[in-house]
Design an enzyme around this catalytic site. Structure first.
Site, PDB file in Angstrom:
ATOM      1  N   GLY A 256       5.179  -1.196   2.594  1.00 10.87           N
ATOM      2  CA  GLY A 256       4.253   0.124   2.559  1.00 10.87           C
ATOM      3  C   GLY A 256       4.908   1.470   2.535  1.00 10.87           C
ATOM      4  O   GLY A 256       5.966   1.515   3.164  1.00 10.87           O
TER       5      GLY A 256
ATOM      6  N   HIS B 209       0.845  -1.090   0.110  1.00 16.77           N
ATOM      7  CA  HIS B 209      -0.009  -0.021   0.000  1.00 16.77           C
ATOM      8  C   HIS B 209       0.897   1.263   0.051  1.00 16.77           C
ATOM      9  O   HIS B 209       1.765   1.279   0.614  1.00 16.77           O
ATOM     10  CB  HIS B 209      -0.992   0.086   1.266  1.00 16.77           C
ATOM     11  CG  HIS B 209      -0.339  -0.110   2.357  1.00 16.77           C
ATOM     12  ND1 HIS B 209       0.564   1.130   3.077  1.00 16.77           N
ATOM     13  CD2 HIS B 209       0.157  -1.016   3.233  1.00 16.77           C
ATOM     14  CE1 HIS B 209       0.907   0.552   4.378  1.00 16.77           C
ATOM     15  NE2 HIS B 209       0.960  -0.735   4.305  1.00 16.77           N
ATOM     16  N   ASP B 210       0.454   2.236  -0.885  1.00 12.45           N
ATOM     17  CA  ASP B 210       0.843   3.589  -0.846  1.00 12.45           C
ATOM     18  C   ASP B 210       2.242   3.858  -1.360  1.00 12.45           C
ATOM     19  O   ASP B 210       2.963   4.669  -1.266  1.00 12.45           O
ATOM     20  CB  ASP B 210       0.887   4.146   0.772  1.00 12.45           C
ATOM     21  CG  ASP B 210      -0.490   4.362   1.398  1.00 12.45           C
ATOM     22  OD1 ASP B 210      -0.956   5.120   0.958  1.00 12.45           O
ATOM     23  OD2 ASP B 210      -0.741   3.525   2.124  1.00 12.45           O
TER      24      ASP B 210
END
Length: 291
Positions: free
Chosen positions: A128, A110-111
């Protein structure tokens, strides 16, 4: 009259493309691939079997109701069993640039943000909030700690463990070890001899001058050199390969955009920076002799 060619997107009958997913023209979604509704794919993206794009973040506190997404640039190839997770924040995105190549079983958490033409070899793992600059290559089994920054045109060796930031244009291996400049990759990109020469000076000045790396880079940028020199009268007497530090400092000492970008990298980040091997200079010369 202008002829506009619109390439058809093909989706295998066994693939799952959820309602709400956006696919550009010319995409190919192969057998058993999964493209969740949170995905935006550019043109000519190829997704191989069993890849999963846009899955929820592997984050214990994530609320599935959060509206986040995955954005994948044109011409990117996603190989078998790759996973790319959507971002954790409302309206945020995990981004993969154009022309990237994610080999089998690699993972983008994520991200993360990947620049254009990034290559992740088999089983490379990004935690992340990792960023990877354009034209960088991560070898098979390499793993990158959350919030790390990997600069542009970086070569990460297979099975490397990266827990600190990697400045632009470096080769790194093992656990956070900077080996040398990635001169082969720079030449392949057409970077000028003048820029490579300045990068060599900047690399050696930053990594082989005693002191805090961030502060050394700041002096080279001219940000704090004057104050530091007043406090330490012997500062100007230090040299790198016979060239006084005083001759290297200040933006006027580094005219090329590549050298300036290298030094500016040290002005931000929260993970600290990779460290040079003792034989880093020898590694640089050996790489040049092999060309």
């Amino acid at each position: 009259m202008v002829n506009i060619l619109i390439m058809a997107t093909t989706i295998h009958p066994t693939a799952i493309v959820e309602a709400g997913a956006q696919l550009g023209s010319g995409c190919e979604i192969m057998a058993y691939a999964v493209v969740r509704r949170h995905c935006v794919l550019g043109e000519r993206v190829v997704v191989h079997p069993f890849a999963v794009l846009g899955g929820d973040p592997q984050h214990l506190d994530f609320d599935p109701a959060v509206a986040s997404r995955v954005e994948i640039g044109s011409g990117t190839v996603i190989r078998e069993h790759v996973t790319v997770n959507r971002a954790t924040g409302e309206g945020a995105a995990t981004r993969i640039g154009a022309g990237c190549f994610l080999m089998a079983t690699s993972h983008v958490a994520h991200d993360c943000v990947l620049g254009e033409r990034v290559v992740l070899a088999n089983a490379a793992l990004l935690a992340g909030h990792v960023s990877v600059g354009a034209h960088s290559f991560l070898g098979g089994g390499a793993a990158v700690h959350q919030f790390c920054r990997i600069g542009e045109s970086v070569m990460v060796a297979g099975h490397a463990s990266i827990t600190r930031d990697v400045p632009h244009y470096l080769m790194v291996a093992e656990r956070d070890e900077a080996i040398a400049l990635n001169t082969v990759g720079l030449r392949r990109r057409g970077v000028s001899r003048a820029a490579i020469a300045e990068l060599k000076r900047a690399f050696e000045a930053v990594f082989f001058t005693a002191g805090n790396i961030r502060e050394v880079a700041a002096r080279l940028r001219g940000a704090v050199y004057g104050a530091a020199n007043e406090e330490k009268g012997d500062e100007a007497s230090r040299a790198v390969d016979g060239v006084p530090i005083a001759a290297l400092v200040g933006m006027s000492g580094f005219a090329t955009p590549e050298a300036r970008a290298f030094l500016e990298f040290f002005a931000s980040g929260q993970r600290g920076f990779v460290r040079a091997r003792r034989q880093g200079r020898a590694s640089q010369r050996e790489q040049e002799e092999e060309l």
